[in-house]
Scaffold this motif. Structure first.
Motif, PDB file in Angstrom:
ATOM      1  N   ASP A 193       0.812  -1.218   0.000  1.00 46.06           N
ATOM      2  CA  ASP A 193       0.000   0.000   0.000  1.00 46.06           C
ATOM      3  C   ASP A 193       0.847   1.270   0.000  1.00 46.06           C
ATOM      4  OD1 ASP A 193      -2.303  -1.529   0.068  1.00 46.06           O
ATOM      5  OD2 ASP A 193      -2.502  -1.405   2.244  1.00 46.06           O
ATOM      6  N   LEU A 194       2.169   1.134  -0.011  1.00 46.80           N
ATOM      7  CA  LEU A 194       3.051   2.296   0.080  1.00 46.80           C
ATOM      8  C   LEU A 194       3.448   2.858  -1.275  1.00 46.80           C
ATOM      9  CD1 LEU A 194       5.425   1.204   2.987  1.00 46.80           C
ATOM     10  CD2 LEU A 194       3.339   2.571   3.087  1.00 46.80           C
ATOM     11  N   GLN A 195       2.823   2.414  -2.352  1.00 48.29           N
ATOM     12  CA  GLN A 195       3.154   2.911  -3.678  1.00 48.29           C
ATOM     13  C   GLN A 195       1.978   3.688  -4.245  1.00 48.29           C
ATOM     14  OE1 GLN A 195       6.171   2.761  -5.000  1.00 48.29           O
ATOM     15  NE2 GLN A 195       5.478   3.928  -6.749  1.00 48.29           N
ATOM     16  N   GLY A 196       2.241   4.835  -4.838  1.00 48.14           N
ATOM     17  CA  GLY A 196       1.189   5.626  -5.462  1.00 48.14           C
ATOM     18  C   GLY A 196       0.419   6.449  -4.444  1.00 48.14           C
ATOM     19  N   SER A 197      -0.678   6.996  -4.871  1.00 45.78           N
ATOM     20  CA  SER A 197      -1.410   7.911  -4.003  1.00 45.78           C
ATOM     21  C   SER A 197      -2.823   7.443  -3.690  1.00 45.78           C
ATOM     22  CB  SER A 197      -1.422   9.309  -4.620  1.00 45.78           C
ATOM     23  OG  SER A 197      -1.925   9.248  -5.933  1.00 45.78           O
ATOM     24  N   GLY A 198      -3.114   6.176  -3.926  1.00 49.08           N
ATOM     25  CA  GLY A 198      -4.436   5.669  -3.581  1.00 49.08           C
ATOM     26  C   GLY A 198      -5.519   6.496  -4.230  1.00 49.08           C
ATOM     27  N   SER A 199      -6.488   6.937  -3.453  1.00 52.31           N
ATOM     28  CA  SER A 199      -7.578   7.723  -4.023  1.00 52.31           C
ATOM     29  C   SER A 199      -7.232   9.209  -4.143  1.00 52.31           C
ATOM     30  CB  SER A 199      -8.847   7.555  -3.176  1.00 52.31           C
ATOM     31  OG  SER A 199      -8.611   7.994  -1.868  1.00 52.31           O
ATOM     32  N   VAL A 200      -6.090   9.624  -3.653  1.00 49.60           N
ATOM     33  CA  VAL A 200      -5.633  11.008  -3.851  1.00 49.60           C
ATOM     34  C   VAL A 200      -5.001  11.075  -5.233  1.00 49.60           C
ATOM     35  CG1 VAL A 200      -4.020  12.787  -3.085  1.00 49.60           C
ATOM     36  CG2 VAL A 200      -5.228  11.390  -1.401  1.00 49.60           C
ATOM     37  N   ASP A 201      -5.493  11.954  -6.096  1.00 48.88           N
ATOM     38  CA  ASP A 201      -4.978  12.026  -7.451  1.00 48.88           C
ATOM     39  C   ASP A 201      -3.612  12.700  -7.513  1.00 48.88           C
ATOM     40  OD1 ASP A 201      -5.631  11.693 -10.423  1.00 48.88           O
ATOM     41  OD2 ASP A 201      -4.982  13.792 -10.260  1.00 48.88           O
ATOM     42  N   HIS A 202      -3.470  13.855  -6.873  1.00 44.82           N
ATOM     43  CA  HIS A 202      -2.183  14.548  -6.867  1.00 44.82           C
ATOM     44  C   HIS A 202      -2.174  15.605  -5.767  1.00 44.82           C
ATOM     45  CE1 HIS A 202      -4.608  17.209  -9.460  1.00 44.82           C
ATOM     46  NE2 HIS A 202      -3.829  18.193  -9.014  1.00 44.82           N
ATOM     47  N   ILE A 203      -0.979  16.075  -5.471  1.00 44.26           N
ATOM     48  CA  ILE A 203      -0.763  17.158  -4.516  1.00 44.26           C
ATOM     49  C   ILE A 203      -0.233  18.345  -5.320  1.00 44.26           C
ATOM     50  CG2 ILE A 203       0.483  17.890  -2.454  1.00 44.26           C
ATOM     51  CD1 ILE A 203      -1.343  15.459  -1.984  1.00 44.26           C
ATOM     52  N   ALA A 204      -0.788  19.548  -5.094  1.00 42.88           N
ATOM     53  CA  ALA A 204      -0.407  20.712  -5.899  1.00 42.88           C
ATOM     54  C   ALA A 204       0.255  21.789  -5.043  1.00 42.88           C
ATOM     55  CB  ALA A 204      -1.638  21.285  -6.591  1.00 42.88           C
ATOM     56  N   PHE A 205       1.254  22.428  -5.642  1.00 41.60           N
ATOM     57  CA  PHE A 205       1.933  23.573  -5.041  1.00 41.60           C
ATOM     58  C   PHE A 205       1.852  24.739  -6.009  1.00 41.60           C
ATOM     59  CE2 PHE A 205       4.287  20.013  -3.170  1.00 41.60           C
ATOM     60  CZ  PHE A 205       4.319  20.360  -1.830  1.00 41.60           C
ATOM     61  N   GLN A 206       1.578  25.943  -5.522  1.00 38.70           N
ATOM     62  CA  GLN A 206       1.795  27.135  -6.322  1.00 38.70           C
ATOM     63  C   GLN A 206       3.293  27.370  -6.299  1.00 38.70           C
ATOM     64  OE1 GLN A 206      -0.584  30.295  -4.747  1.00 38.70           O
ATOM     65  NE2 GLN A 206      -2.482  29.374  -5.448  1.00 38.70           N
ATOM     66  N   ALA A 207       3.858  27.739  -7.426  1.00 41.80           N
ATOM     67  CA  ALA A 207       5.310  27.864  -7.514  1.00 41.80           C
ATOM     68  C   ALA A 207       5.670  29.082  -8.362  1.00 41.80           C
ATOM     69  CB  ALA A 207       5.899  26.598  -8.129  1.00 41.80           C
ATOM     70  N   THR A 208       6.932  29.460  -8.281  1.00 44.89           N
ATOM     71  CA  THR A 208       7.459  30.556  -9.084  1.00 44.89           C
ATOM     72  C   THR A 208       8.725  30.078  -9.783  1.00 44.89           C
ATOM     73  OG1 THR A 208       8.771  31.426  -7.243  1.00 44.89           O
ATOM     74  CG2 THR A 208       6.548  32.337  -7.527  1.00 44.89           C
ATOM     75  N   ASP A 209       9.106  30.763 -10.848  1.00 41.69           N
ATOM     76  CA  ASP A 209      10.335  30.527 -11.606  1.00 41.69           C
ATOM     77  C   ASP A 209      10.345  29.188 -12.332  1.00 41.69           C
ATOM     78  OD1 ASP A 209      12.791  30.848 -12.775  1.00 41.69           O
ATOM     79  OD2 ASP A 209      13.865  31.246 -10.910  1.00 41.69           O
ATOM     80  N   TRP A 210       9.397  29.046 -13.247  1.00 37.36           N
ATOM     81  CA  TRP A 210       9.307  27.832 -14.055  1.00 37.36           C
ATOM     82  C   TRP A 210      10.593  27.589 -14.837  1.00 37.36           C
ATOM     83  CZ3 TRP A 210       8.717  23.273 -15.337  1.00 37.36           C
ATOM     84  CH2 TRP A 210       8.654  22.820 -16.658  1.00 37.36           C
ATOM     85  N   ALA A 211      11.237  28.629 -15.339  1.00 42.38           N
ATOM     86  CA  ALA A 211      12.461  28.444 -16.126  1.00 42.38           C
ATOM     87  C   ALA A 211      13.537  27.745 -15.300  1.00 42.38           C
ATOM     88  CB  ALA A 211      12.966  29.792 -16.639  1.00 42.38           C
ATOM     89  N   ASP A 212      13.711  28.153 -14.060  1.00 40.21           N
ATOM     90  CA  ASP A 212      14.705  27.519 -13.190  1.00 40.21           C
ATOM     91  C   ASP A 212      14.322  26.066 -12.895  1.00 40.21           C
ATOM     92  OD1 ASP A 212      17.096  27.632 -11.444  1.00 40.21           O
ATOM     93  OD2 ASP A 212      15.595  27.328  -9.857  1.00 40.21           O
ATOM     94  N   MET A 213      13.055  25.824 -12.592  1.00 39.01           N
ATOM     95  CA  MET A 213      12.621  24.459 -12.315  1.00 39.01           C
ATOM     96  C   MET A 213      12.793  23.579 -13.544  1.00 39.01           C
ATOM     97  SD  MET A 213      11.542  22.032 -10.404  1.00 39.01           S
ATOM     98  CE  MET A 213      10.919  22.738  -8.887  1.00 39.01           C
ATOM     99  N   ARG A 214      12.467  24.108 -14.723  1.00 40.73           N
ATOM    100  CA  ARG A 214      12.627  23.332 -15.956  1.00 40.73           C
ATOM    101  C   ARG A 214      14.087  22.920 -16.148  1.00 40.73           C
ATOM    102  NH1 ARG A 214      11.197  26.919 -20.079  1.00 40.73           N
ATOM    103  NH2 ARG A 214      13.397  27.412 -20.213  1.00 40.73           N
TER     104      ARG A 214
END
Length: 151
Positions: free
Chosen positions: A80-101
């Motif tokens: 049961d420790l793989q994946g997110s079960g019934s949670v689809d995803h976790i979201a963060f607001q973020a800045t600086d997409w160019a740096d993250m890319r």
């Protein structure tokens, strides 16, 4: 009493080191204060402020001694420790997409990019070492957000 906002999310992981590296190297969270629980783990923070007790709590599964974790949070099967079960995803607001890319490409972290014009957002989806999908949401002020996208 009203719900104000999410406090944190917790990942129970069989590979604490890989999860810690993902969240610190890829998402650039930092390890901070964590109470002395009787099981391994890490609390991760987006900045120096520790007053809200971290954004992500990593819960390490010790294959030799599971009593501390079982007594505190209850038993979970390893499968049961793989994946997110019934949670689809976790979201963060973020800045600086160019740096993250650049970081994702340099670390060879696969990701999927979606544009949401009605919200003026670029959404980037990636998967942590435990199989949990993470969304990073950026304001789409980048004229060419798809540049550097990988699958």
């Amino acid at each position: 009493m009203a719900i104000v906002k999410p406090a944190h999310y917790s990942i129970r992981t069989a590979d604490l080191d890989a999860s810690r590296r993902f969240y610190t190297e890829v998402l650039q969270l930092r390890v901070g204060f964590r109470p002395p629980f009787k099981f391994p783990g890490a609390w991760l923070y987006p900045d120096q402020d520790e007053s809200e007790f971290g954004a992500v709590h990593l819960i390490g599964v010790d294959p030799i001694s599971r009593e501390g974790l079982r007594d505190y949070l209850g038993e979970r099967r390893d499968e049961d420790l793989q994946g997110s079960g019934s949670v689809d995803h976790i979201a963060f607001q973020a800045t600086d997409w160019a740096d993250m890319r650049r970081r994702l490409d340099a670390l060879r972290i696969p990701y999927r990019l979606q544009r949401m014009p009605s919200l003026d957002l670029i959404q980037v989806f990636l998967v942590d070492p435990s199989g949990v999908t993470i969304e990073l949401s950026y304001r789409s002020n980048n004229p060419d957000p798809s540049k550097g996208t990988s699958q």
